[in-house]
Every structure is written in C-alpha cells, then in structure tokens.
Design a protein around this motif. Structure first.
Motif, PDB file in Angstrom:
ATOM      1  N   ASP A  61       5.349   0.249  -6.786  1.00 45.50           N
ATOM      2  CA  ASP A  61       5.408  -1.205  -6.655  1.00 45.50           C
ATOM      3  C   ASP A  61       6.656  -1.642  -5.893  1.00 45.50           C
ATOM      4  OD1 ASP A  61       5.059  -4.140  -7.829  1.00 45.50           O
ATOM      5  OD2 ASP A  61       7.061  -3.479  -8.409  1.00 45.50           O
ATOM      6  N   GLY A  62       7.740  -0.853  -5.982  1.00 45.04           N
ATOM      7  CA  GLY A  62       8.995  -1.220  -5.345  1.00 45.04           C
ATOM      8  C   GLY A  62       9.397  -0.250  -4.253  1.00 45.04           C
ATOM      9  N   ILE A  63      10.287  -0.717  -3.367  1.00 43.31           N
ATOM     10  CA  ILE A  63      10.694   0.122  -2.238  1.00 43.31           C
ATOM     11  C   ILE A  63      11.469   1.344  -2.722  1.00 43.31           C
ATOM     12  CG2 ILE A  63      12.849  -1.145  -1.812  1.00 43.31           C
ATOM     13  CD1 ILE A  63      10.444   0.486   0.767  1.00 43.31           C
ATOM     14  N   GLY A  64      12.161   1.249  -3.854  1.00 43.83           N
ATOM     15  CA  GLY A  64      12.879   2.399  -4.385  1.00 43.83           C
ATOM     16  C   GLY A  64      11.949   3.551  -4.698  1.00 43.83           C
ATOM     17  N   ALA A  65      10.818   3.251  -5.314  1.00 45.49           N
ATOM     18  CA  ALA A  65       9.833   4.295  -5.621  1.00 45.49           C
ATOM     19  C   ALA A  65       9.270   4.896  -4.340  1.00 45.49           C
ATOM     20  CB  ALA A  65       8.708   3.713  -6.484  1.00 45.49           C
ATOM     21  N   VAL A  66       9.076   4.063  -3.325  1.00 45.98           N
ATOM     22  CA  VAL A  66       8.575   4.555  -2.032  1.00 45.98           C
ATOM     23  C   VAL A  66       9.592   5.493  -1.390  1.00 45.98           C
ATOM     24  CG1 VAL A  66       7.938   3.878   0.326  1.00 45.98           C
ATOM     25  CG2 VAL A  66       7.099   2.553  -1.627  1.00 45.98           C
ATOM     26  N   TRP A  67      10.867   5.103  -1.389  1.00 35.72           N
ATOM     27  CA  TRP A  67      11.912   5.972  -0.835  1.00 35.72           C
ATOM     28  C   TRP A  67      11.928   7.326  -1.536  1.00 35.72           C
ATOM     29  CZ3 TRP A  67      16.198   1.678  -1.107  1.00 35.72           C
ATOM     30  CH2 TRP A  67      16.052   0.808  -0.013  1.00 35.72           C
ATOM     31  N   ALA A  68      11.807   7.292  -2.863  1.00 33.19           N
ATOM     32  CA  ALA A  68      11.828   8.540  -3.627  1.00 33.19           C
ATOM     33  C   ALA A  68      10.641   9.425  -3.274  1.00 33.19           C
ATOM     34  CB  ALA A  68      11.845   8.238  -5.124  1.00 33.19           C
ATOM     35  N   LEU A  69       9.471   8.822  -3.115  1.00 31.45           N
ATOM     36  CA  LEU A  69       8.285   9.592  -2.745  1.00 31.45           C
ATOM     37  C   LEU A  69       8.402  10.141  -1.325  1.00 31.45           C
ATOM     38  CD1 LEU A  69       5.577   7.315  -4.376  1.00 31.45           C
ATOM     39  CD2 LEU A  69       6.081   9.672  -5.030  1.00 31.45           C
ATOM     40  N   HIS A  70       8.973   9.329  -0.426  1.00 36.81           N
ATOM     41  CA  HIS A  70       9.211   9.823   0.932  1.00 36.81           C
ATOM     42  C   HIS A  70      10.119  11.055   0.900  1.00 36.81           C
ATOM     43  CE1 HIS A  70       8.302   5.767   3.175  1.00 36.81           C
ATOM     44  NE2 HIS A  70       7.214   6.359   2.710  1.00 36.81           N
ATOM     45  N   LYS A  71      11.168  10.986   0.091  1.00 39.05           N
ATOM     46  CA  LYS A  71      12.116  12.094   0.011  1.00 39.05           C
ATOM     47  C   LYS A  71      11.456  13.346  -0.552  1.00 39.05           C
ATOM     48  CE  LYS A  71      16.944  13.011  -1.179  1.00 39.05           C
ATOM     49  NZ  LYS A  71      17.328  13.223   0.224  1.00 39.05           N
ATOM     50  N   LYS A  98       5.290  11.229   3.115  1.00 36.42           N
ATOM     51  CA  LYS A  98       5.726  10.325   4.180  1.00 36.42           C
ATOM     52  C   LYS A  98       4.749   9.178   4.432  1.00 36.42           C
ATOM     53  CE  LYS A  98       9.372  12.857   4.963  1.00 36.42           C
ATOM     54  NZ  LYS A  98      10.706  12.379   4.542  1.00 36.42           N
ATOM     55  N   SER A  99       3.504   9.320   4.005  1.00 34.78           N
ATOM     56  CA  SER A  99       2.493   8.297   4.300  1.00 34.78           C
ATOM     57  C   SER A  99       2.314   7.286   3.176  1.00 34.78           C
ATOM     58  CB  SER A  99       1.141   8.966   4.602  1.00 34.78           C
ATOM     59  OG  SER A  99       1.233   9.809   5.725  1.00 34.78           O
ATOM     60  N   VAL A 100       3.067   7.449   2.097  1.00 33.52           N
ATOM     61  CA  VAL A 100       2.899   6.552   0.957  1.00 33.52           C
ATOM     62  C   VAL A 100       3.301   5.129   1.340  1.00 33.52           C
ATOM     63  CG1 VAL A 100       5.224   6.898   0.023  1.00 33.52           C
ATOM     64  CG2 VAL A 100       3.358   6.291  -1.517  1.00 33.52           C
ATOM     65  N   VAL A 101       2.639   4.145   0.755  1.00 32.43           N
ATOM     66  CA  VAL A 101       2.927   2.738   1.049  1.00 32.43           C
ATOM     67  C   VAL A 101       3.374   2.008  -0.210  1.00 32.43           C
ATOM     68  CG1 VAL A 101       1.336   2.604   3.002  1.00 32.43           C
ATOM     69  CG2 VAL A 101       0.497   2.104   0.689  1.00 32.43           C
ATOM     70  N   LYS A 102       4.186   0.986  -0.020  1.00 27.73           N
ATOM     71  CA  LYS A 102       4.581   0.128  -1.138  1.00 27.73           C
ATOM     72  C   LYS A 102       3.435  -0.825  -1.456  1.00 27.73           C
ATOM     73  CE  LYS A 102       7.234  -3.548  -0.837  1.00 27.73           C
ATOM     74  NZ  LYS A 102       8.338  -4.527  -0.739  1.00 27.73           N
ATOM     75  N   ILE A 103       3.148  -0.976  -2.740  1.00 28.57           N
ATOM     76  CA  ILE A 103       2.037  -1.832  -3.158  1.00 28.57           C
ATOM     77  C   ILE A 103       2.531  -2.775  -4.256  1.00 28.57           C
ATOM     78  CG2 ILE A 103      -0.327  -1.904  -4.031  1.00 28.57           C
ATOM     79  CD1 ILE A 103      -0.686   0.960  -3.053  1.00 28.57           C
ATOM     80  N   PRO A 104       3.010  -3.955  -3.894  1.00 29.32           N
ATOM     81  CA  PRO A 104       3.483  -4.901  -4.911  1.00 29.32           C
ATOM     82  C   PRO A 104       2.357  -5.293  -5.867  1.00 29.32           C
ATOM     83  CG  PRO A 104       4.230  -5.545  -2.728  1.00 29.32           C
ATOM     84  CD  PRO A 104       3.199  -4.472  -2.535  1.00 29.32           C
ATOM     85  N   GLY A 105       2.649  -5.226  -7.153  1.00 29.68           N
ATOM     86  CA  GLY A 105       1.623  -5.553  -8.144  1.00 29.68           C
ATOM     87  C   GLY A 105       1.108  -6.969  -8.032  1.00 29.68           C
ATOM     88  N   CYS A 106       1.998  -7.903  -7.607  1.00 26.82           N
ATOM     89  CA  CYS A 106       1.577  -9.300  -7.491  1.00 26.82           C
ATOM     90  C   CYS A 106       0.608  -9.517  -6.330  1.00 26.82           C
ATOM     91  CB  CYS A 106       2.789 -10.218  -7.346  1.00 26.82           C
ATOM     92  SG  CYS A 106       3.778  -9.920  -5.864  1.00 26.82           S
ATOM     93  N   GLU A 107       0.472  -8.504  -5.465  1.00 21.82           N
ATOM     94  CA  GLU A 107      -0.521  -8.538  -4.396  1.00 21.82           C
ATOM     95  C   GLU A 107      -1.731  -7.669  -4.736  1.00 21.82           C
ATOM     96  OE1 GLU A 107       1.399  -7.318  -0.803  1.00 21.82           O
ATOM     97  OE2 GLU A 107       2.925  -8.876  -0.885  1.00 21.82           O
ATOM     98  N   LEU A 108      -1.480  -6.563  -5.435  1.00 17.78           N
ATOM     99  CA  LEU A 108      -2.543  -5.603  -5.720  1.00 17.78           C
ATOM    100  C   LEU A 108      -3.691  -6.214  -6.508  1.00 17.78           C
ATOM    101  CD1 LEU A 108      -3.681  -2.707  -5.700  1.00 17.78           C
ATOM    102  CD2 LEU A 108      -2.289  -2.254  -7.746  1.00 17.78           C
ATOM    103  N   TRP A 109      -3.377  -7.014  -7.522  1.00 17.40           N
ATOM    104  CA  TRP A 109      -4.464  -7.564  -8.340  1.00 17.40           C
ATOM    105  C   TRP A 109      -5.373  -8.466  -7.511  1.00 17.40           C
ATOM    106  CZ3 TRP A 109      -5.447 -12.608 -10.469  1.00 17.40           C
ATOM    107  CH2 TRP A 109      -4.527 -13.598 -10.117  1.00 17.40           C
TER     108      TRP A 109
END
Length: 232
Positions: A58-68, A72-83
């Motif tokens: 949901d947050g850019i921090g989690a995306v950075w961690a997954l990239h590391k 590399k193809s993972v995307v940020k998905i804000p929960g307030c948009e996902l629903w």
C-alpha cells in the motif's frame, strides 16, 4: 503471485492492480495494506494477521523493500484506490456489503456509489460502531443470509482485520480493510493532490499539512536506513 517476507511480514508483489484483484477473488482472500510503518513496527500479533491473509504494498516503503528483494515490477497499490478498482471491475457482476465509518459517512458513501456505478448491488451496510457482541452476531447473520461477494470494512487496524477474520469463518468472500477510505471518498478527509501522489510523496504532503506527524515520519527514515543495511 509471488510474495516476500519483510521483517517476517509476508507481502505479495503484484505487477498490477488487476493481478492482485483477480488473485483475491480466486482465493477468497482478506486484503490487508502493508506499508513501511507496519513492517518496521510489526508485532507478533500484527505479523500473524497479515501472514494469514493477503498483504499488499500500500505504501512506497513496502514497494522499495520489494524492489530491493528483486521484485522490480511490483507496483504501489493504495488501499483507498484499490477498493474502488474492485468496484469498477465488478460492480456489474458482484454484490457488496459495507461496514464502517459514522452513520452519515456510510450513508453518503452508499449514495455516491449508487450514483457513480449505476446498477451496483449493495446488499446492505452499517456504520462501524459495533458496541456489543449481539450487534456483531447480527452483522454476521445478515452477511451469511445475503451472501455478498465483496465485504469492505473501514474501522482501522487491527480491529477491522480481526472482525473480517471472524466474519470469514462464516462466509467466504473477498474482504478488504479500508481504514479511513470512506472519509476520503466522501470528501470528509482531503487526500494529497495528484502530483504528490504520483511522485510517491504523499507522506511528505501529510507532513507539510500536519507538522505534528514528524514523530511518525521519523520512522520512515529509520525504515529506509534499515532497508539499505539489508535488515529486511
């Protein structure tokens, strides 16, 4: 869909929102937002809740961690948009049940959804103030009776996740915890402007708007340091 453990928090690495949504429907999952704060401050209880379900970045921090970690193809998905993505994709063929917020907020949310998504099936809804065990029992009984395909619960963590798990024991469906998303949707809470969101600076906008959040934002700095030191 691949996943990774970040401070022992199992976080999925979707390449698109549709991939995440399709996976949730295929496996009847509870969707739980994961961000830097949840990773950094994970407790045994919070880890267990996320790991039993479908944690997504949901947050850019989690995306950075997954990239590391190599995703590399993972995307940020804000929960307030996902629903709302779930609604857009399935309002013609799925039914919905909404729980959460103040009475006027949930009513406004339902009215707005019915206006924007003509023909949407909202089985029922109620506010997020479950004050007694009897009210929760009645809620579960109503959900079991109406059999909605999707249930949104906006009550804040971990209250909403624990409630969704209790309901899921009686009715399998797609669930998503929304926190304050109904307030954002109805305009009661203002989200960061588009430019800040697009450039992954929503956290900075919140800090500028609410300087009192500085103590929370310091944790993001700690998270980044730990990330670079390969502690996740």
């Amino acid at each position: 869909m691949l996943s990774e453990t970040l401070n022992n928090v199992n976080t999925y690495a979707p390449k698109s929102r549709m991939e995440l949504i399709d996976y949730a429907f295929e496996h009847k999952k509870i969707l739980i937002a994961v961000n830097a704060e949840k990773i950094l401050h994970a407790t045994n209880e919070s880890r267990a809740i996320i790991n039993r379900n479908l944690g997504y970045p949901d947050g850019i921090g989690a995306v950075w961690a997954l990239h590391k970690k190599g995703h590399k193809s993972v995307v940020k998905i804000p929960g307030c948009e996902l629903w709302l993505d779930v609604v857009k994709q399935h309002f013609k063929d799925k039914s919905f049940y909404l729980v959460g917020g103040k009475q006027e907020v949930i009513e406004t949310t339902v009215n707005k959804l019915q206006s924007e998504f003509e023909g949407i099936t909202i089985c029922n809804y109620r506010n997020g103030y479950l004050k007694t065990d009897a009210e929760e029992i009645d809620l579960i009984a109503d959900i079991v009776k109406l059999k909605p395909d999707v249930i949104f619960v906006a009550m804040g963590s971990p209250k909403q996740e624990l409630l969704m798990e209790r309901i899921q024991q009686h009715h399998k469906a797609v669930y998503q915890g929304l926190g304050g998303s109904f307030d954002v949707y109805t305009g009661n809470v203002k989200r960061a402007p588009y430019w800040w969101v697009k450039n992954n600076l929503e956290w900075a906008y919140r800090l500028v708007s609410q300087p009192s959040r500085i103590k929370r934002q310091i944790h993001l700095l700690r998270f980044i340091v730990n990330l670079h030191l390969n502690r996740y």
